[in-house]
Scaffold this motif. Sequence first.
Motif, PDB file in Angstrom:
ATOM      1  N   PHE A 172     -44.262 -59.852  -2.716  1.00 39.32           N
ATOM      2  CA  PHE A 172     -42.875 -60.223  -2.410  1.00 39.32           C
ATOM      3  C   PHE A 172     -42.064 -60.375  -3.694  1.00 39.32           C
ATOM      4  CE2 PHE A 172     -39.362 -63.012  -1.425  1.00 39.32           C
ATOM      5  CZ  PHE A 172     -38.939 -62.567  -0.178  1.00 39.32           C
ATOM      6  N   GLU A 173     -42.650 -61.020  -4.689  1.00 36.27           N
ATOM      7  CA  GLU A 173     -41.953 -61.215  -5.962  1.00 36.27           C
ATOM      8  C   GLU A 173     -41.572 -59.887  -6.601  1.00 36.27           C
ATOM      9  OE1 GLU A 173     -44.619 -63.575  -8.247  1.00 36.27           O
ATOM     10  OE2 GLU A 173     -44.006 -65.476  -7.327  1.00 36.27           O
ATOM     11  N   LYS A 174     -42.474 -58.909  -6.509  1.00 33.76           N
ATOM     12  CA  LYS A 174     -42.199 -57.602  -7.098  1.00 33.76           C
ATOM     13  C   LYS A 174     -41.086 -56.882  -6.360  1.00 33.76           C
ATOM     14  CE  LYS A 174     -44.429 -53.223  -8.319  1.00 33.76           C
ATOM     15  NZ  LYS A 174     -45.693 -52.439  -8.277  1.00 33.76           N
ATOM     16  N   ALA A 175     -41.089 -56.990  -5.041  1.00 31.73           N
ATOM     17  CA  ALA A 175     -40.095 -56.272  -4.242  1.00 31.73           C
ATOM     18  C   ALA A 175     -38.699 -56.867  -4.395  1.00 31.73           C
ATOM     19  CB  ALA A 175     -40.507 -56.272  -2.766  1.00 31.73           C
ATOM     20  N   PHE A 176     -38.614 -58.202  -4.567  1.00 35.18           N
ATOM     21  CA  PHE A 176     -37.309 -58.865  -4.541  1.00 35.18           C
ATOM     22  C   PHE A 176     -37.001 -59.666  -5.804  1.00 35.18           C
ATOM     23  CE2 PHE A 176     -38.608 -58.354  -0.085  1.00 35.18           C
ATOM     24  CZ  PHE A 176     -37.532 -57.616   0.375  1.00 35.18           C
ATOM     25  N   ASN A 177     -37.815 -59.515  -6.831  1.00 35.00           N
ATOM     26  CA  ASN A 177     -37.566 -60.209  -8.096  1.00 35.00           C
ATOM     27  C   ASN A 177     -37.386 -61.709  -7.860  1.00 35.00           C
ATOM     28  OD1 ASN A 177     -37.143 -60.493 -10.868  1.00 35.00           O
ATOM     29  ND2 ASN A 177     -34.926 -60.216 -10.684  1.00 35.00           N
ATOM     30  N   PHE A 178     -38.297 -62.266  -7.079  1.00 38.39           N
ATOM     31  CA  PHE A 178     -38.221 -63.675  -6.709  1.00 38.39           C
ATOM     32  C   PHE A 178     -39.350 -64.458  -7.345  1.00 38.39           C
ATOM     33  CE2 PHE A 178     -39.846 -67.114  -4.083  1.00 38.39           C
ATOM     34  CZ  PHE A 178     -38.713 -67.892  -3.897  1.00 38.39           C
ATOM     35  N   THR A 179     -39.041 -65.652  -7.813  1.00 42.50           N
ATOM     36  CA  THR A 179     -40.067 -66.618  -8.222  1.00 42.50           C
ATOM     37  C   THR A 179     -39.628 -67.988  -7.759  1.00 42.50           C
ATOM     38  OG1 THR A 179     -38.997 -66.942 -10.374  1.00 42.50           O
ATOM     39  CG2 THR A 179     -40.788 -65.324 -10.272  1.00 42.50           C
ATOM     40  N   SER A 180     -40.598 -68.831  -7.377  1.00 41.35           N
ATOM     41  CA  SER A 180     -40.245 -70.198  -7.018  1.00 41.35           C
ATOM     42  C   SER A 180     -39.828 -70.925  -8.289  1.00 41.35           C
ATOM     43  CB  SER A 180     -41.438 -70.903  -6.384  1.00 41.35           C
ATOM     44  OG  SER A 180     -41.073 -72.209  -5.985  1.00 41.35           O
ATOM     45  N   GLY A 181     -38.679 -71.558  -8.231  1.00 42.79           N
ATOM     46  CA  GLY A 181     -38.155 -72.176  -9.425  1.00 42.79           C
ATOM     47  C   GLY A 181     -37.233 -71.241 -10.176  1.00 42.79           C
ATOM     48  N   LYS A 182     -36.820 -70.166  -9.511  1.00 42.63           N
ATOM     49  CA  LYS A 182     -35.887 -69.237 -10.146  1.00 42.63           C
ATOM     50  C   LYS A 182     -34.483 -69.832 -10.111  1.00 42.63           C
ATOM     51  CE  LYS A 182     -34.085 -64.519  -9.908  1.00 42.63           C
ATOM     52  NZ  LYS A 182     -34.200 -63.200  -9.253  1.00 42.63           N
ATOM     53  N   LEU A 183     -33.773 -69.673 -11.208  1.00 43.24           N
ATOM     54  CA  LEU A 183     -32.401 -70.147 -11.302  1.00 43.24           C
ATOM     55  C   LEU A 183     -31.449 -68.961 -11.310  1.00 43.24           C
ATOM     56  CD1 LEU A 183     -30.434 -72.605 -11.842  1.00 43.24           C
ATOM     57  CD2 LEU A 183     -30.584 -71.930 -14.247  1.00 43.24           C
ATOM     58  N   VAL A 184     -30.451 -69.006 -10.468  1.00 44.44           N
ATOM     59  CA  VAL A 184     -29.386 -68.003 -10.456  1.00 44.44           C
ATOM     60  C   VAL A 184     -28.081 -68.728 -10.764  1.00 44.44           C
ATOM     61  CG1 VAL A 184     -28.103 -66.354  -9.056  1.00 44.44           C
ATOM     62  CG2 VAL A 184     -30.584 -66.525  -8.801  1.00 44.44           C
ATOM     63  N   THR A 185     -27.436 -68.351 -11.852  1.00 44.56           N
ATOM     64  CA  THR A 185     -26.176 -68.978 -12.251  1.00 44.56           C
ATOM     65  C   THR A 185     -25.075 -67.926 -12.266  1.00 44.56           C
ATOM     66  OG1 THR A 185     -27.336 -70.607 -13.621  1.00 44.56           O
ATOM     67  CG2 THR A 185     -24.988 -70.300 -14.028  1.00 44.56           C
TER      68      THR A 185
END
Length: 398
Positions: A172-185
């Motif tokens: 999932f992380e590879k497909a959607f560039n997601f990590t728990s604790g990811k910050l989007v500003t």
Amino acid sequence: MPHSSSSTLRTLPLKRRICFLIKLTCFVSSVFLFCEFLIYYVVIFQCHWPEVKAGAHKGDGEIPTSVLKALFLADTHLLGEIKGHWLDKLRREWQMERSFQTALWLLQPDIVFILGDVFDEGKWSSPQAWADDVRRFRKMFRHPVPTELVVVVGNHDIGFHYEMTSYKVKRFEKAFNFTSGKLVTRKGVNFVLVNSVALEGDGCAECRAAEAELAALSRTLNCSRQNRTHSSRRCSDVGRLPASAPILLQHYPLHRKSDAACTGEDAAPPEERNVPFKEKYDVLSREASLKLLWWFHPRLVLSGHTHSACEVLHAGRIPEISVPSFSWRNRNNPSFIMGSLTPTDFALRKCFLPSESRVFAAYGAAGALLAVLLLAHCQLLTPPVYFAQRLISKHKAV
């Protein structure tokens, strides 16, 4: 000349039939075009961005800042190869694609967040099925370059905690560039993305990694919110982020006993609202919820998972919005949340999609009218005047 007149009389009924068929085809096409395409424009056109003050405080003065326009939707549940019937897939995916593309065109958001359960069978998918699901998702939720799409993980994407594996998480992380604790500003607004499935608290490998990332991000955010001249030594090695209280985005809601306090036309049905929630299954545990609130002191929490709407306050001051499912397979009246956001303020508004019952009602009314037209054309409907005359003549004969 007589021959020509006789030929015209013979061909006239055929021409009438052809003309009637053409009109009938135009009628059916118009109904289909409205119910499957235009209705999304008619409904979403009525949605407008909420107003918020476009100002941010910095030091002693106020500097103007632009408003971030964000859409929040949840639980798309794209059907997989195991439980997904092809007709159900076709119908639901067309509805979601048309809704999403219409919303992008009319509303032009800066960023879109999907709060988990993107897929229905991600927890079971083979590599080939996963690749096909991701391909279909990218087609349905395609977006122009100026608009950003951010996806949060849900239990149907990687499985409940007992089903979650490192392979599924990394896929999932590879497909959607997601990590728990990811910050989007974006535009000074901080969003914290959480893998709520990994907040089980049992020390599993994925749980330890997720909590470590969240703890590190918490330190960075809290240090950034301190006054620079009074920062403690423990913040001296931390990079600075916008000094804005974050917005927490996750799939599981924070802990609450049930949906008993939830109201509104898209809240859970009355018979389900008082059913107690199960910790770590319907909602996060009390311990995990308190930990997230203590770590981040968020100004707003947005979650999915329940497929119904709800608004609750945590610690008497932190609002949490449960975003209903975006799929008609889960609701008759799907919706999404529109947010106008600045570093210091926010305003939210709900945008409902066409209810499926109304679409079916439109098809039903069109079908009834079509049946009347066909019967009238075939002269199977007796005009009211002739029908009354028959009744009168029969009465006189008696």
